[in-house]
Design an enzyme around this catalytic site. Structure first.
Site, PDB file in Angstrom:
ATOM      1  N   PHE A   1       2.488   4.926  -9.367  1.00  0.00           N
ATOM      2  CA  PHE A   1       3.309   6.050  -9.813  1.00  0.00           C
ATOM      3  C   PHE A   1       2.581   6.959 -10.787  1.00  0.00           C
ATOM      4  O   PHE A   1       1.635   6.528 -11.443  1.00  0.00           O
ATOM      5  CB  PHE A   1       4.589   5.530 -10.462  1.00  0.00           C
ATOM      6  CG  PHE A   1       5.515   4.910  -9.468  1.00  0.00           C
ATOM      7  CD1 PHE A   1       6.446   5.678  -8.800  1.00  0.00           C
ATOM      8  CD2 PHE A   1       5.426   3.565  -9.153  1.00  0.00           C
ATOM      9  CE1 PHE A   1       7.277   5.130  -7.844  1.00  0.00           C
ATOM     10  CE2 PHE A   1       6.258   2.993  -8.199  1.00  0.00           C
ATOM     11  CZ  PHE A   1       7.182   3.774  -7.545  1.00  0.00           C
ATOM     12  N   CYS A   2       3.060   8.173 -10.908  1.00  0.00           N
ATOM     13  CA  CYS A   2       2.550   9.168 -11.842  1.00  0.00           C
ATOM     14  C   CYS A   2       2.431   8.564 -13.217  1.00  0.00           C
ATOM     15  O   CYS A   2       3.409   7.999 -13.695  1.00  0.00           O
ATOM     16  CB  CYS A   2       3.496  10.375 -11.878  1.00  0.00           C
ATOM     17  SG  CYS A   2       3.155  11.544 -13.185  1.00  0.00           S
TER      18      CYS A   2
END
Lengths: 137, 79
Positions: free
Chosen positions: B16-17
Site C-alpha cells: 500500500f501507499c
C-alpha cells in the site's frame, strides 16, 4: 533539507494510520521527520496499547469492525510498522510530550522502542519552528 | 512493451501507499548510475507519486505501462 513536524494528539487507529503513512512517505522522500506525541497520541505509544489498539474515532465507530477486517485481509502494515519502516530508511524522531508523560505517571520503559526522547513543549516548538510542514493530527 | 531490459525488478504488488515508492527509492539508492529499475504496483498513489519523485530526484522515467491488474514503472538511475 525539508522537514515535517507532526503533533500526534489522537490515539485512535484511523488517525494514527495517516501519521504512519505520511511519516514513511516523508522519510522515503528524504525529509527529516519529527513526531511529537501528546495526550491520547502518546498513550497510543504505550507497550500495552500500541499493537492491540482497536479504537477508532467516535463518529465513525460503526465502521471500526469493517476497517480492522479490511486491514487484516489486505495485510496492511500497522501504523507502528509504518513509523518503524520510516525510521529504518530516514531521519525520523519520535518525541514524547513531557507534560503528558508526567501527568499519567509514565516511564520511558512503558513506551515502545520507537520513542526516542521525552521533550517539553518549549523544545518541541523550537524544533517545529524550523519545519516546512507542520501537522496536528 | 518497452525494449529496455531492467537491471532489477521490484514486485511491490499488494503493497500500500507509499510502499512501492519506498521500495523504488531504496532500490535506486542501492543501484549504479545507468541501472534500470522496474517496479510493479497495484497502489493507486504510485501513478502520481512515482513519476513525480523520479522527476524531482533527477532520474529518467522510461515508461509507465498498464499491465493486467497492475502498473509497471520503468526508471533509469541518472545520478
Amino acid at each position: 533539507m525539508t522537514k515535517i513536524s507532526i503533533i500526534v494528539f489522537s490515539g485512535t487507529v484511523d488517525k494514527l494510520m495517516p501519521v504512519g503513512v505520511l511519516s514513511s512517505a516523508a522519510a522515503a522522500l528524504g525529509y527529516e521527520v519529527e513526531i511529537f506525541a501528546t495526550f491520547w497520541g502518546l498513550m497510543a505509544f504505550r507497550k500495552d496499547m500500541a499493537e492491540k489498539n482497536m479504537k477508532i474515532s467516535k463518529e465513525y465507530e460503526e465502521m471500526a469492525e469493517m476497517m480492522f477486517k479490511i486491514m487484516k485481509e489486505k495485510n496492511m502494515p500497522s501504523w507502528v510498522d509504518l513509523i518503524r519502516q520510516a525510521k529504518e530508511i530516514g531521519n525520523v524522531k519520535v518525541y514524547a510530550c513531557a507534560q503528558t508523560f508526567d501527568m499519567f505517571g509514565m516511564k520511558k520503559e512503558d513506551l515502545i522502542d520507537i520513542v526516542d526522547e521525552v521533550v517539553g513543549a518549549g523544545e518541541y516548538l523550537e524544533r517545529a519552528k524550523e519545519a516546512d510542514i507542520t501537522l496536528f493530527i | 512493451m518497452s525494449d529496455v531490459k531492467p537491471t532489477k525488478v521490484i514486485d511491490a504488488r499488494g503493497s500500500f501507499c507509499p510502499g512501492p515508492l519506498m521500495e523504488l527509492i531504496k532500490a535506486i539508492k542501492e543501484a549504479k548510475v545507468g541501472d534500470v529499475i522496474a517496479v510493479y504496483s497495484t497502489d493507486s498513489g504510485s501513478k502520481r507519486d512515482i513519476p513525480l519523485w523520479v522527476e524531482k530526484a533527477g532520474h529518467e522515467l522510461i515508461g509507465v505501462y498498464e499491465r493486467e491488474g497492475y502498473t509497471e514503472f520503468v526508471v533509469r538511475k541518472k545520478r
